[in-house]
Design a protein around this motif. Sequence first.
Motif, PDB file in Angstrom:
ATOM      1  N   ALA A  36       1.240  -0.978  -0.485  1.00 18.02           N
ATOM      2  CA  ALA A  36       0.109  -0.081  -0.498  1.00 18.02           C
ATOM      3  C   ALA A  36       0.713   0.923  -0.136  1.00 18.02           C
ATOM      4  O   ALA A  36       0.569   1.822  -0.567  1.00 18.02           O
ATOM      5  N   THR A  37       1.727   1.287   1.004  1.00 21.24           N
ATOM      6  CA  THR A  37       2.758   2.350   0.637  1.00 21.24           C
ATOM      7  C   THR A  37       3.712   2.615  -0.482  1.00 21.24           C
ATOM      8  O   THR A  37       3.625   3.855  -0.913  1.00 21.24           O
ATOM      9  N   LEU A  38       3.873   1.254  -1.460  1.00 29.05           N
ATOM     10  CA  LEU A  38       4.561   1.472  -2.274  1.00 29.05           C
ATOM     11  C   LEU A  38       3.446   2.358  -3.762  1.00 29.05           C
ATOM     12  O   LEU A  38       4.418   3.074  -4.410  1.00 29.05           O
ATOM     13  N   GLU A  39       2.464   2.194  -3.297  1.00 27.55           N
ATOM     14  CA  GLU A  39       1.570   2.454  -4.373  1.00 27.55           C
ATOM     15  C   GLU A  39       1.216   3.716  -4.186  1.00 27.55           C
ATOM     16  O   GLU A  39       1.477   4.194  -5.045  1.00 27.55           O
ATOM     17  N   ARG A  40       1.294   4.359  -3.041  1.00 24.17           N
ATOM     18  CA  ARG A  40       0.921   4.809  -2.454  1.00 24.17           C
ATOM     19  C   ARG A  40       2.358   6.380  -3.079  1.00 24.17           C
ATOM     20  O   ARG A  40       1.829   7.107  -3.553  1.00 24.17           O
ATOM     21  N   LEU A  41       3.704   6.066  -2.800  1.00 21.34           N
ATOM     22  CA  LEU A  41       4.974   6.951  -3.182  1.00 21.34           C
ATOM     23  C   LEU A  41       4.722   6.715  -5.240  1.00 21.34           C
ATOM     24  O   LEU A  41       5.236   7.820  -5.400  1.00 21.34           O
ATOM     25  N   VAL A  42       4.287   5.848  -5.937  1.00 23.42           N
ATOM     26  CA  VAL A  42       4.556   5.651  -6.923  1.00 23.42           C
ATOM     27  C   VAL A  42       3.533   6.794  -7.594  1.00 23.42           C
ATOM     28  O   VAL A  42       3.367   7.579  -8.501  1.00 23.42           O
ATOM     29  N   LEU A  43       2.374   6.713  -6.652  1.00 20.04           N
ATOM     30  CA  LEU A  43       1.120   8.280  -7.183  1.00 20.04           C
ATOM     31  C   LEU A  43       1.926   9.238  -6.677  1.00 20.04           C
ATOM     32  O   LEU A  43       1.405  10.311  -7.302  1.00 20.04           O
ATOM     33  N   MET A  44       2.248   9.464  -5.191  1.00 24.97           N
ATOM     34  CA  MET A  44       2.846  10.604  -5.718  1.00 24.97           C
ATOM     35  C   MET A  44       3.717  10.976  -6.564  1.00 24.97           C
ATOM     36  O   MET A  44       4.513  12.051  -7.049  1.00 24.97           O
ATOM     37  N   GLU A  45       4.976   9.941  -6.858  1.00 22.08           N
ATOM     38  CA  GLU A  45       6.072  10.462  -7.409  1.00 22.08           C
ATOM     39  C   GLU A  45       5.554  10.406  -9.446  1.00 22.08           C
ATOM     40  O   GLU A  45       6.023  11.961  -9.653  1.00 22.08           O
ATOM     41  N   HIS A  46       4.471   9.688  -9.642  1.00 25.88           N
ATOM     42  CA  HIS A  46       3.745   9.934 -10.948  1.00 25.88           C
ATOM     43  C   HIS A  46       3.431  11.949 -10.724  1.00 25.88           C
ATOM     44  O   HIS A  46       3.582  12.550 -12.095  1.00 25.88           O
ATOM     45  N   LYS A  47       2.491  11.949 -10.276  1.00 22.20           N
ATOM     46  CA  LYS A  47       1.944  13.344  -9.778  1.00 22.20           C
ATOM     47  C   LYS A  47       2.921  14.933  -9.860  1.00 22.20           C
ATOM     48  O   LYS A  47       2.754  15.828 -10.304  1.00 22.20           O
ATOM     49  N   PHE A 101      10.757   2.608 -10.590  1.00 19.04           N
ATOM     50  CA  PHE A 101      10.572   2.437  -9.340  1.00 19.04           C
ATOM     51  C   PHE A 101       8.616   1.408  -9.342  1.00 19.04           C
ATOM     52  O   PHE A 101       8.657   0.908  -9.047  1.00 19.04           O
ATOM     53  N   ALA A 102       7.342   2.159 -10.436  1.00 14.17           N
ATOM     54  CA  ALA A 102       6.523   1.913 -10.760  1.00 14.17           C
ATOM     55  C   ALA A 102       6.347   0.837 -11.088  1.00 14.17           C
ATOM     56  O   ALA A 102       5.044   0.477 -10.997  1.00 14.17           O
ATOM     57  N   ALA A 103       7.738   0.401 -12.061  1.00 13.76           N
ATOM     58  CA  ALA A 103       7.660  -1.145 -12.913  1.00 13.76           C
ATOM     59  C   ALA A 103       7.779  -1.763 -11.567  1.00 13.76           C
ATOM     60  O   ALA A 103       8.439  -3.223 -11.650  1.00 13.76           O
ATOM     61  N   GLY A 104       8.531  -1.566 -10.852  1.00 11.56           N
ATOM     62  CA  GLY A 104       8.795  -2.840  -9.672  1.00 11.56           C
ATOM     63  C   GLY A 104      11.069  -2.720 -10.114  1.00 11.56           C
ATOM     64  O   GLY A 104      11.068  -4.008  -9.310  1.00 11.56           O
ATOM     65  N   ARG A 105      11.674  -2.436 -10.605  1.00 11.53           N
ATOM     66  CA  ARG A 105      12.651  -2.601 -10.783  1.00 11.53           C
ATOM     67  C   ARG A 105      14.182  -1.379 -10.374  1.00 11.53           C
ATOM     68  O   ARG A 105      15.106  -1.352 -11.310  1.00 11.53           O
ATOM     69  N   ASN A 106      13.704  -1.378  -9.200  1.00  5.18           N
ATOM     70  CA  ASN A 106      14.820  -0.222  -8.452  1.00  5.18           C
ATOM     71  C   ASN A 106      15.850  -1.332  -8.473  1.00  5.18           C
ATOM     72  O   ASN A 106      15.142  -2.286  -7.860  1.00  5.18           O
TER      73      ASN A 106
END
Length: 136
Positions: A36-47, A101-106
Motif C-alpha cells: 500500500a505504501t509502495l502504491e502511494r509513493l508511485v502515485l505521489m512520484e508520478h503526480k 520504481f513504478a515497474a518494480g525495477r529499482n
Amino acid sequence: MLILKALHIIFVTSWFAGLFYLPRLFVNHAMVNDPATLERLVLMEHKLYRFMTPLGILAVGLGLWLWFGYGFAGGWLHVKTTLVVGLIAYHLYCGRLMRDFAAGRNTRSHVWYRFFNEIPVLVLVVVVFLVVLKPF
C-alpha cells in the motif's frame, strides 16, 4: 524584461522544489516493502513529476527568452547554461527512475538516493553564485 526575470525566478524556484522533493520520495520508496505504501509513493512520484515538468519547461523557456533579450555575454553564463543542461538531464533521469520504481525495477539503495538527492542543491548553490557575482 523585469517581469520576465520575476517569472523566471518563480518558475526556477518551483522547479527546484520538485527536483528537491522527488528524490526524497525515491529515498522513502527504496526503504519500504509494504504494497500500500509502495502504491502511494508511485502515485505521489508520478503526480509530482507531471506537475514539475511544465515548471521546468517554463523556467528554461523564460531563461532562453532572457538570454536572447540580454545577449550571451560572460563566461559565467556559459557555465550556468551547462549546469542548466545538466539539470534537464537530471530531471529526465528522475523520470526514468520514477518509471523503474513504478515497474518494480529499482536496483539502488536508499543511501544512493540520499546522495543523488544532493545534486540539485549543489547546482543551485553554484548557479546562484554565478548569477549574483558574475565572476568571469
